[in-house]
Each structure stands twice: as structure tokens, then as C-alpha cells.
Motif scaffolding. Structure first.
Motif, PDB file in Angstrom:
ATOM      1  N   GLY A   1       9.692   9.382   2.903  1.00 53.97           N
ATOM      2  CA  GLY A   1       8.697   8.684   3.714  1.00 53.97           C
ATOM      3  C   GLY A   1       9.287   8.046   4.948  1.00 53.97           C
ATOM      4  O   GLY A   1      10.062   8.649   5.681  1.00 53.97           O
ATOM      5  N   SER A   2       8.927   6.788   5.176  1.00 52.60           N
ATOM      6  CA  SER A   2       9.425   6.042   6.334  1.00 52.60           C
ATOM      7  C   SER A   2       9.146   4.566   6.105  1.00 52.60           C
ATOM      8  O   SER A   2       8.417   4.189   5.184  1.00 52.60           O
ATOM      9  CB  SER A   2       8.724   6.502   7.617  1.00 52.60           C
ATOM     10  N   THR A   3       9.751   3.744   6.947  1.00 48.73           N
ATOM     11  CA  THR A   3       9.420   2.320   7.000  1.00 48.73           C
ATOM     12  C   THR A   3       9.091   2.018   8.455  1.00 48.73           C
ATOM     13  O   THR A   3       9.983   1.951   9.301  1.00 48.73           O
ATOM     14  CB  THR A   3      10.598   1.463   6.510  1.00 48.73           C
TER      15      THR A   3
ATOM     16  N   PRO B   1       0.696  -1.509   4.708  1.00 47.32           N
ATOM     17  CA  PRO B   1       2.100  -1.925   4.614  1.00 47.32           C
ATOM     18  C   PRO B   1       3.041  -0.998   5.369  1.00 47.32           C
ATOM     19  O   PRO B   1       2.710   0.162   5.640  1.00 47.32           O
ATOM     20  CB  PRO B   1       2.376  -1.883   3.101  1.00 47.32           C
ATOM     21  N   LEU B   2       4.226  -1.500   5.670  1.00 45.92           N
ATOM     22  CA  LEU B   2       5.225  -0.733   6.407  1.00 45.92           C
ATOM     23  C   LEU B   2       5.663   0.512   5.639  1.00 45.92           C
ATOM     24  O   LEU B   2       6.048   1.510   6.246  1.00 45.92           O
ATOM     25  CB  LEU B   2       6.452  -1.611   6.700  1.00 45.92           C
ATOM     26  N   ALA B   3       5.599   0.462   4.332  1.00 46.62           N
ATOM     27  CA  ALA B   3       6.076   1.570   3.499  1.00 46.62           C
ATOM     28  C   ALA B   3       4.966   2.556   3.139  1.00 46.62           C
ATOM     29  O   ALA B   3       5.122   3.335   2.196  1.00 46.62           O
ATOM     30  CB  ALA B   3       6.715   1.028   2.225  1.00 46.62           C
ATOM     31  N   THR B   4       3.881   2.560   3.883  1.00 43.17           N
ATOM     32  CA  THR B   4       2.721   3.395   3.556  1.00 43.17           C
ATOM     33  C   THR B   4       3.094   4.853   3.303  1.00 43.17           C
ATOM     34  O   THR B   4       2.693   5.448   2.290  1.00 43.17           O
ATOM     35  CB  THR B   4       1.665   3.307   4.674  1.00 43.17           C
ATOM     36  N   ASP B   5       3.849   5.458   4.207  1.00 47.37           N
ATOM     37  CA  ASP B   5       4.191   6.878   4.058  1.00 47.37           C
ATOM     38  C   ASP B   5       4.915   7.139   2.746  1.00 47.37           C
ATOM     39  O   ASP B   5       4.644   8.124   2.047  1.00 47.37           O
ATOM     40  CB  ASP B   5       5.088   7.338   5.217  1.00 47.37           C
ATOM     41  N   THR B   6       5.853   6.251   2.416  1.00 43.70           N
ATOM     42  CA  THR B   6       6.634   6.426   1.194  1.00 43.70           C
ATOM     43  C   THR B   6       5.784   6.186  -0.042  1.00 43.70           C
ATOM     44  O   THR B   6       5.904   6.916  -1.036  1.00 43.70           O
ATOM     45  CB  THR B   6       7.845   5.479   1.190  1.00 43.70           C
ATOM     46  N   LEU B   7       4.937   5.167  -0.004  1.00 39.83           N
ATOM     47  CA  LEU B   7       4.093   4.868  -1.161  1.00 39.83           C
ATOM     48  C   LEU B   7       3.149   6.024  -1.470  1.00 39.83           C
ATOM     49  O   LEU B   7       2.886   6.338  -2.639  1.00 39.83           O
ATOM     50  CB  LEU B   7       3.303   3.583  -0.911  1.00 39.83           C
TER      51      LEU B   7
ATOM     52  N   GLU C   1      -4.963  -3.159  -3.338  1.00 45.82           N
ATOM     53  CA  GLU C   1      -4.532  -4.532  -3.081  1.00 45.82           C
ATOM     54  C   GLU C   1      -3.634  -4.633  -1.849  1.00 45.82           C
ATOM     55  O   GLU C   1      -3.474  -5.719  -1.282  1.00 45.82           O
ATOM     56  CB  GLU C   1      -3.797  -5.083  -4.308  1.00 45.82           C
ATOM     57  N   LEU C   2      -3.055  -3.513  -1.440  1.00 51.83           N
ATOM     58  CA  LEU C   2      -2.166  -3.513  -0.283  1.00 51.83           C
ATOM     59  C   LEU C   2      -2.898  -3.239   1.028  1.00 51.83           C
ATOM     60  O   LEU C   2      -2.282  -3.258   2.087  1.00 51.83           O
ATOM     61  CB  LEU C   2      -1.058  -2.472  -0.473  1.00 51.83           C
ATOM     62  N   VAL C   3      -4.200  -2.993   0.952  1.00 49.19           N
ATOM     63  CA  VAL C   3      -4.987  -2.647   2.131  1.00 49.19           C
ATOM     64  C   VAL C   3      -5.839  -3.843   2.553  1.00 49.19           C
ATOM     65  O   VAL C   3      -6.571  -4.407   1.755  1.00 49.19           O
ATOM     66  CB  VAL C   3      -5.898  -1.432   1.867  1.00 49.19           C
ATOM     67  N   LYS C   4      -5.744  -4.219   3.828  1.00 49.24           N
ATOM     68  CA  LYS C   4      -6.505  -5.345   4.362  1.00 49.24           C
ATOM     69  C   LYS C   4      -7.547  -4.822   5.353  1.00 49.24           C
ATOM     70  O   LYS C   4      -7.339  -4.826   6.565  1.00 49.24           O
ATOM     71  CB  LYS C   4      -5.567  -6.344   5.039  1.00 49.24           C
ATOM     72  N   MET C   5      -8.664  -4.387   4.806  1.00 49.17           N
ATOM     73  CA  MET C   5      -9.686  -3.764   5.635  1.00 49.17           C
ATOM     74  C   MET C   5     -10.282  -4.723   6.658  1.00 49.17           C
ATOM     75  O   MET C   5     -10.753  -4.294   7.719  1.00 49.17           O
ATOM     76  CB  MET C   5     -10.796  -3.195   4.754  1.00 49.17           C
ATOM     77  N   ASP C   6     -10.223  -6.016   6.381  1.00 52.08           N
ATOM     78  CA  ASP C   6     -10.834  -6.981   7.302  1.00 52.08           C
ATOM     79  C   ASP C   6     -10.092  -7.079   8.635  1.00 52.08           C
ATOM     80  O   ASP C   6     -10.656  -7.562   9.627  1.00 52.08           O
ATOM     81  CB  ASP C   6     -10.904  -8.365   6.644  1.00 52.08           C
ATOM     82  N   VAL C   7      -8.834  -6.621   8.669  1.00 51.57           N
ATOM     83  CA  VAL C   7      -8.091  -6.665   9.942  1.00 51.57           C
ATOM     84  C   VAL C   7      -7.829  -5.256  10.490  1.00 51.57           C
ATOM     85  O   VAL C   7      -7.044  -5.091  11.421  1.00 51.57           O
ATOM     86  CB  VAL C   7      -6.747  -7.423   9.776  1.00 51.57           C
TER      87      VAL C   7
END
Length: 243
Positions: free
Chosen positions: A28-30, A38-44, A166-172
Motif C-alpha cells: 500500500g502506501s502512507t 486515514p493515511l494508511a487507507t491504501d494499505t488497509l 469507524e475510520l471514516v469521517k464523512m462529516d468532513v
């Protein structure tokens, strides 16, 4: 089967009995994915996909590589490796596995910026270690679905909602660069090349570092994409040309 929890004896037994001799490596990537992911989205994402694939296809699941080539995201946050460092890193991992008796390694790639360097890993394995071309393969997960390229947009946000909401903040979440008109298809292709090939080019092109519209994302869309990715990748694994 996650290699982190396998003992030396169990690993040797699996290979000797020809139960498992394939390995899968999430790459993935950071890097920045807007304010909502999150910064680790690709890896997650690829870690989740790879875990399912390893269980369905009976493969050794290797620890994920959380760093990629992400210079295109400058000046926004990224931790980047030079392409030659990552080529050597993956090649070293593959060579170690080859010497241990693994027959094939599949990289499941989650970051578009890694695409170019992955094309040279097989060549590196052959010229440096004499490992034949049928040992190493890489699969870009986004090519297993019908939708087009996306960064922190509808696709990645939907996948993350399905994997770990839980890692997704749709409000922003904020809309980024988005191609909506048929006449802009050529611009879309040009932008894709510019964003990947030029350090800092992605942000210059997208303005806010997002490609697509995350506000269209839903858990249901993400779940359907995951099913499509898994099923299409399993079909690739079953292709006799990978044997």
C-alpha cells in the motif's frame, strides 16, 4: 494463513505436504487521503482483500508493506520510498521466500504510484537472483472493478466504509477533482498521467488532493466492490497461465 502466527515447524510441514506453497503480499502506501480517510487507507484496503484471498485460495499471508512511492502528493503528507528501494525490498522478500520453498508470490497493490516500479520486480528477480518469471505477479485491486481511478473519492471511501467505518469521517469529506462529462475523458487520462509522473502533480491537478467525490460513497457500494474484487482476483489465480 497469516505467516506472523506460523511457527518454523508448521511452515516446513505445510511446504513438505504441498498444502500451501503460494504467498500473497499486500502493498500500500502512507499518504494523505483527504481529511475523512486515514493515511494508511491504501494499505488497509489491500490488507483486508489479501486476508480474504489468502483464506479462499489457501495462501501464506505476508506482513503488509505500508510505504510506497507517493511523491506526487507533495506538499501534503506522504512517507515515500524511492522506487529502486522498493524494488529491492520486494525483491529481497521474494528471494527469501523462494529459498524457503515458496513457488509463487502475488503482490496485491493498493497504490497507483507503485504501479511503475512493480513492472521491474520480475526483471530484478531474474537478473539478480535467476528467479524465473512465473514466480512473481502483481495485481492492482482497482482493475478488478468496473469503476475508474479514484483517490479518497467514492471508491476508496466506500471500501473503507465497508471495511472499517469507524475510520471514516464523512462529516468532513469534500468533493475533489471529478470527471462528469463525456467530452472530458481525454482530460481524465491526461490528468491521471500527470498526477502519477510528477512529484507534487497530484495536488496541483486536484487542488485538494482528492480525486472523485467521497460524498457519493456508501457501505453497500463498498461491500459490492469487495465481492467483485475478490471474485475477479480468484479467477485470475485459477488461470492456468499463473501456474
Amino acid at each position: 494463513m497469516d505467516i506472523k502466527f506460523i511457527s518454523q515447524g508448521n511452515f516446513s510441514s505445510l511446504l513438505q505436504n504441498s498444502q500451501i506453497d503460494l504467498a500473497i503480499l499486500p502493498l500500500g502506501s502512507t499518504e494523505q487521503h483527504g481529511d475523512h480517510l486515514p493515511l494508511a487507507t491504501d494499505t488497509l484496503i489491500v490488507e483486508h482483500i489479501s486476508k480474504i484471498l489468502s483464506e479462499r485460495a489457501r495462501m501464506i499471508l505476508l506482513p503488509s508493506i505500508f510505504y510506497g512511492v507517493s511523491y506526487e502528493h507533495e506538499p501534503l503528507f506522504n512517507i515515500s520510498l524511492d522506487y529502486n528501494v522498493l524494488v529491492d525490498l520486494i525483491s529481497n522478500i521474494c528471494n527469501s521466500l523462494y529459498k524457503q520453498g515458496i513457488k509463487r508470490v502475488f503482490v496485491i497493490n493498493g497504490h497507483h504510484g507503485n504501479l511503475g516500479l512493480l513492472q521491474y520486480v520480475g526483471q530484478n528477480l531474474f537478473t539478480k537472483y535467476g528467479i524465473e518469471s512465473n514466480f512473481f505477479y502483481f495485481i492492482n485491486y482497482w482493475q478488478m472493478i468496473d469503476q475508474k481511478f479514484d483517490h479518497a473519492g467514492e471508491i476508496e471511501t466506500s471500501l473503507m466504509l465497508a471495511i472499517n467505518p469507524e475510520l471514516v469521517k464523512m462529516d468532513v469529506s469534500r468533493q475533489g477533482f471529478d470527471i462528469t462529462n463525456e467530452k472530458d475523458k481525454d482530460l481524465y487520462k491526461m490528468g491521471l498521467n500527470m498526477s502519477i509522473n510528477s512529484p507534487g502533480g497530484f495536488v496541483k491537478f486536484t487542488k485538494n488532493g482528492i480525486w472523485g467525490n467521497p460524498q457519493n460513497a456508501t457501505i453497500d457500494k463498498g461491500q459490492k466492490m469487495l465481492v467483485q474484487i475478490i471474485e475477479n482476483t480468484l479467477k485470475l489465480f485459477a488461470d492456468p497461465r499463473f501456474v
